[in-house]
Write an enzyme that holds these catalytic residues in place. Sequence first.
Site, PDB file in Angstrom:
ATOM      1  N   ARG A 174     -57.010 -33.246 -36.728  1.00 34.25           N
ATOM      2  CA  ARG A 174     -56.218 -34.383 -36.241  1.00 34.25           C
ATOM      3  C   ARG A 174     -56.991 -35.707 -36.357  1.00 34.25           C
ATOM      4  O   ARG A 174     -56.407 -36.753 -36.645  1.00 34.25           O
ATOM      5  CB  ARG A 174     -55.847 -34.111 -34.786  1.00 34.25           C
ATOM      6  CG  ARG A 174     -54.895 -35.108 -34.168  1.00 34.25           C
ATOM      7  CD  ARG A 174     -54.302 -34.521 -32.895  1.00 34.25           C
ATOM      8  NE  ARG A 174     -53.423 -35.465 -32.245  1.00 34.25           N
ATOM      9  CZ  ARG A 174     -53.759 -36.155 -31.149  1.00 34.25           C
ATOM     10  NH1 ARG A 174     -54.956 -35.986 -30.603  1.00 34.25           N
ATOM     11  NH2 ARG A 174     -52.907 -36.998 -30.605  1.00 34.25           N
TER      12      ARG A 174
ATOM     13  N   HIS B 178     -55.582 -39.082 -38.008  1.00 33.46           N
ATOM     14  CA  HIS B 178     -55.469 -40.332 -37.243  1.00 33.46           C
ATOM     15  C   HIS B 178     -56.368 -41.428 -37.822  1.00 33.46           C
ATOM     16  O   HIS B 178     -56.105 -42.607 -37.627  1.00 33.46           O
ATOM     17  CB  HIS B 178     -55.792 -40.093 -35.765  1.00 33.46           C
ATOM     18  CG  HIS B 178     -54.658 -39.480 -35.015  1.00 33.46           C
ATOM     19  ND1 HIS B 178     -54.411 -39.715 -33.683  1.00 33.46           N
ATOM     20  CD2 HIS B 178     -53.677 -38.635 -35.417  1.00 33.46           C
ATOM     21  CE1 HIS B 178     -53.334 -39.042 -33.296  1.00 33.46           C
ATOM     22  NE2 HIS B 178     -52.880 -38.376 -34.337  1.00 33.46           N
TER      23      HIS B 178
ATOM     24  N   VAL C  29     -54.812 -45.336 -40.348  1.00 34.95           N
ATOM     25  CA  VAL C  29     -55.165 -46.689 -39.886  1.00 34.95           C
ATOM     26  C   VAL C  29     -56.199 -47.282 -40.832  1.00 34.95           C
ATOM     27  O   VAL C  29     -57.338 -46.840 -40.864  1.00 34.95           O
ATOM     28  CB  VAL C  29     -55.730 -46.643 -38.445  1.00 34.95           C
ATOM     29  CG1 VAL C  29     -55.995 -48.050 -37.931  1.00 34.95           C
ATOM     30  CG2 VAL C  29     -54.763 -45.910 -37.519  1.00 34.95           C
TER      31      VAL C  29
ATOM     32  N   GLY D 144     -56.715 -46.738 -43.824  1.00 31.46           N
ATOM     33  CA  GLY D 144     -57.250 -45.787 -44.796  1.00 31.46           C
ATOM     34  C   GLY D 144     -58.339 -44.905 -44.208  1.00 31.46           C
ATOM     35  O   GLY D 144     -58.737 -45.053 -43.053  1.00 31.46           O
TER      36      GLY D 144
ATOM     37  N   ASP E 258     -61.551 -44.304 -43.502  1.00 35.24           N
ATOM     38  CA  ASP E 258     -62.792 -45.092 -43.485  1.00 35.24           C
ATOM     39  C   ASP E 258     -63.605 -44.904 -42.204  1.00 35.24           C
ATOM     40  O   ASP E 258     -64.507 -45.685 -41.910  1.00 35.24           O
ATOM     41  CB  ASP E 258     -62.455 -46.586 -43.649  1.00 35.24           C
ATOM     42  CG  ASP E 258     -61.559 -47.101 -42.519  1.00 35.24           C
ATOM     43  OD1 ASP E 258     -61.209 -46.319 -41.605  1.00 35.24           O
ATOM     44  OD2 ASP E 258     -61.194 -48.296 -42.549  1.00 35.24           O
TER      45      ASP E 258
ATOM     46  N   ASN F 218     -54.359 -41.896 -29.228  1.00 36.49           N
ATOM     47  CA  ASN F 218     -55.710 -41.310 -29.123  1.00 36.49           C
ATOM     48  C   ASN F 218     -56.250 -41.182 -27.699  1.00 36.49           C
ATOM     49  O   ASN F 218     -57.039 -40.285 -27.415  1.00 36.49           O
ATOM     50  CB  ASN F 218     -56.704 -42.141 -29.953  1.00 36.49           C
ATOM     51  CG  ASN F 218     -56.424 -42.063 -31.443  1.00 36.49           C
ATOM     52  OD1 ASN F 218     -55.979 -41.029 -31.948  1.00 36.49           O
ATOM     53  ND2 ASN F 218     -56.642 -43.150 -32.157  1.00 36.49           N
TER      54      ASN F 218
ATOM     55  N   PRO G  59     -47.632 -41.647 -36.432  1.00 35.77           N
ATOM     56  CA  PRO G  59     -46.340 -41.142 -35.942  1.00 35.77           C
ATOM     57  C   PRO G  59     -46.448 -40.645 -34.492  1.00 35.77           C
ATOM     58  O   PRO G  59     -47.446 -40.037 -34.112  1.00 35.77           O
ATOM     59  CB  PRO G  59     -46.037 -39.972 -36.887  1.00 35.77           C
ATOM     60  CG  PRO G  59     -46.805 -40.294 -38.135  1.00 35.77           C
ATOM     61  CD  PRO G  59     -48.047 -40.978 -37.674  1.00 35.77           C
TER      62      PRO G  59
ATOM     63  N   HIS H 220     -49.579 -28.369 -37.261  1.00 37.35           N
ATOM     64  CA  HIS H 220     -49.250 -28.013 -35.871  1.00 37.35           C
ATOM     65  C   HIS H 220     -49.124 -26.502 -35.687  1.00 37.35           C
ATOM     66  O   HIS H 220     -48.681 -26.039 -34.647  1.00 37.35           O
ATOM     67  CB  HIS H 220     -47.967 -28.730 -35.421  1.00 37.35           C
ATOM     68  CG  HIS H 220     -48.190 -30.174 -35.110  1.00 37.35           C
ATOM     69  ND1 HIS H 220     -47.187 -31.032 -34.716  1.00 37.35           N
ATOM     70  CD2 HIS H 220     -49.324 -30.925 -35.128  1.00 37.35           C
ATOM     71  CE1 HIS H 220     -47.692 -32.246 -34.520  1.00 37.35           C
ATOM     72  NE2 HIS H 220     -48.983 -32.203 -34.768  1.00 37.35           N
ATOM     73  N   THR H 221     -49.507 -25.751 -36.686  1.00 37.14           N
ATOM     74  CA  THR H 221     -49.598 -24.298 -36.527  1.00 37.14           C
ATOM     75  C   THR H 221     -50.818 -23.945 -35.664  1.00 37.14           C
ATOM     76  O   THR H 221     -50.944 -22.826 -35.187  1.00 37.14           O
ATOM     77  CB  THR H 221     -49.697 -23.590 -37.900  1.00 37.14           C
ATOM     78  OG1 THR H 221     -49.865 -22.202 -37.683  1.00 37.14           O
ATOM     79  CG2 THR H 221     -50.879 -24.078 -38.716  1.00 37.14           C
TER      80      THR H 221
ATOM     81  N   ASP I  47     -47.862 -24.033 -31.526  1.00 38.67           N
ATOM     82  CA  ASP I  47     -47.244 -22.858 -32.149  1.00 38.67           C
ATOM     83  C   ASP I  47     -47.585 -21.671 -31.248  1.00 38.67           C
ATOM     84  O   ASP I  47     -48.696 -21.136 -31.296  1.00 38.67           O
ATOM     85  CB  ASP I  47     -47.822 -22.675 -33.561  1.00 38.67           C
ATOM     86  CG  ASP I  47     -47.515 -21.308 -34.172  1.00 38.67           C
ATOM     87  OD1 ASP I  47     -46.724 -20.549 -33.567  1.00 38.67           O
ATOM     88  OD2 ASP I  47     -48.073 -21.010 -35.239  1.00 38.67           O
TER      89      ASP I  47
ATOM     90  N   ASP J 215     -51.102 -20.570 -40.149  1.00 40.85           N
ATOM     91  CA  ASP J 215     -50.115 -19.839 -40.952  1.00 40.85           C
ATOM     92  C   ASP J 215     -48.781 -20.578 -40.905  1.00 40.85           C
ATOM     93  O   ASP J 215     -48.702 -21.691 -40.394  1.00 40.85           O
ATOM     94  CB  ASP J 215     -49.971 -18.391 -40.445  1.00 40.85           C
ATOM     95  CG  ASP J 215     -49.572 -18.323 -38.972  1.00 40.85           C
ATOM     96  OD1 ASP J 215     -48.947 -19.293 -38.471  1.00 40.85           O
ATOM     97  OD2 ASP J 215     -49.879 -17.310 -38.310  1.00 40.85           O
TER      98      ASP J 215
END
Length: 332
Positions: free
Chosen positions: A66, A70, A74, A76, A78, A98, A167, A197-198, A249, A257
């Site tokens: 994540r 994230h 923002v 790119g 970097d 965050n 998002p 998000h698995t 999940d 998976d």
Amino acid sequence: MACFTRFAALLSFLALVPLCLSAKTMGGYLYPQFYDHSCPRVQEIVKSVVAKAVAREARTAASLLRLHFHDCFVKGCDASLLLDSTGSIVSEKMSNPNRNSARRFEVLDEIKSALEKECPHTVSCADILALAARDSTVLTGGPSWEVPLGRRDSREASLSGSNNNIPAPNNTFQTILTKFKLQGLDIVDLVALSGSHTIGNSRCTSFRQRLYNQTGNGKPDFTLDQSYAAQLRGRCPRSGGDQNLFFLDFVSPVHFDNSYFKNLLAYKGLLNSDQILVTQNQASMELVKKYAENNELFFEQFAKSMVKMGNVSPLTGSRGEIRKNCRKINSH
């Protein structure tokens, strides 16, 4: 004859060009062999530290994956996300997506420290993020891919970019797709990358509205399976318990998976931003069905989309710097 030989040589060179330039970015190239001479053990060191961290706490894999996501959304890829607040910098760690949520920064500190010992002032924090995301995926049973390298680190952060570009769980499908398109990513990337998000967890505060007041009319989200909703209400009350954690999940929470996509088809996606992939757009629903049916296809596309996301506006060449400490810019 000599002309023909030169022409043949040119043709064979041109045949290789697309492979070499596949990760062309503004201002330079990223390629997997970037550290082969300057820091040959980089991948081995990153993998070793990530493996130990995931063994200590399984949730670490999702957290590191994540952070890369994230970061890239923002300014790119970097490592701007890793900067702490100072006099001149307001950290992206303080943004809504965050705060109280982005975590395991200390794992990246540990990797950076090991790499500074091995090859000082050579490997960027941005590249560490990209490698740690790949290794986290593999360690939890997901696909592997060659990570193009050569990113440099930003000397600034963007709190507003972090608040606006990432998002959010309650965004509409169109808003989320627009945020992906602004990064040069398309609907296929959106659905495949949502598959991350698995693994991982979400806090009660991120989906509470679905359980009690989805559209402001005091009623729950009708697209959420009602028995699943009742189960969630047990630990996510109308008020309080904001930080209570739930598996994204519930079927295979620490295994990478395609069960995430199967859950969506059963209307058991935890976040609104997950479930709308099935309820708000026909094209994304078709992709969800494909990945639910074919784990191999999901893995293949996830790897491609991760490389594509990792190529979002990196700093290369002489732009940015190689931070000695991922939390602060170098003092010049």
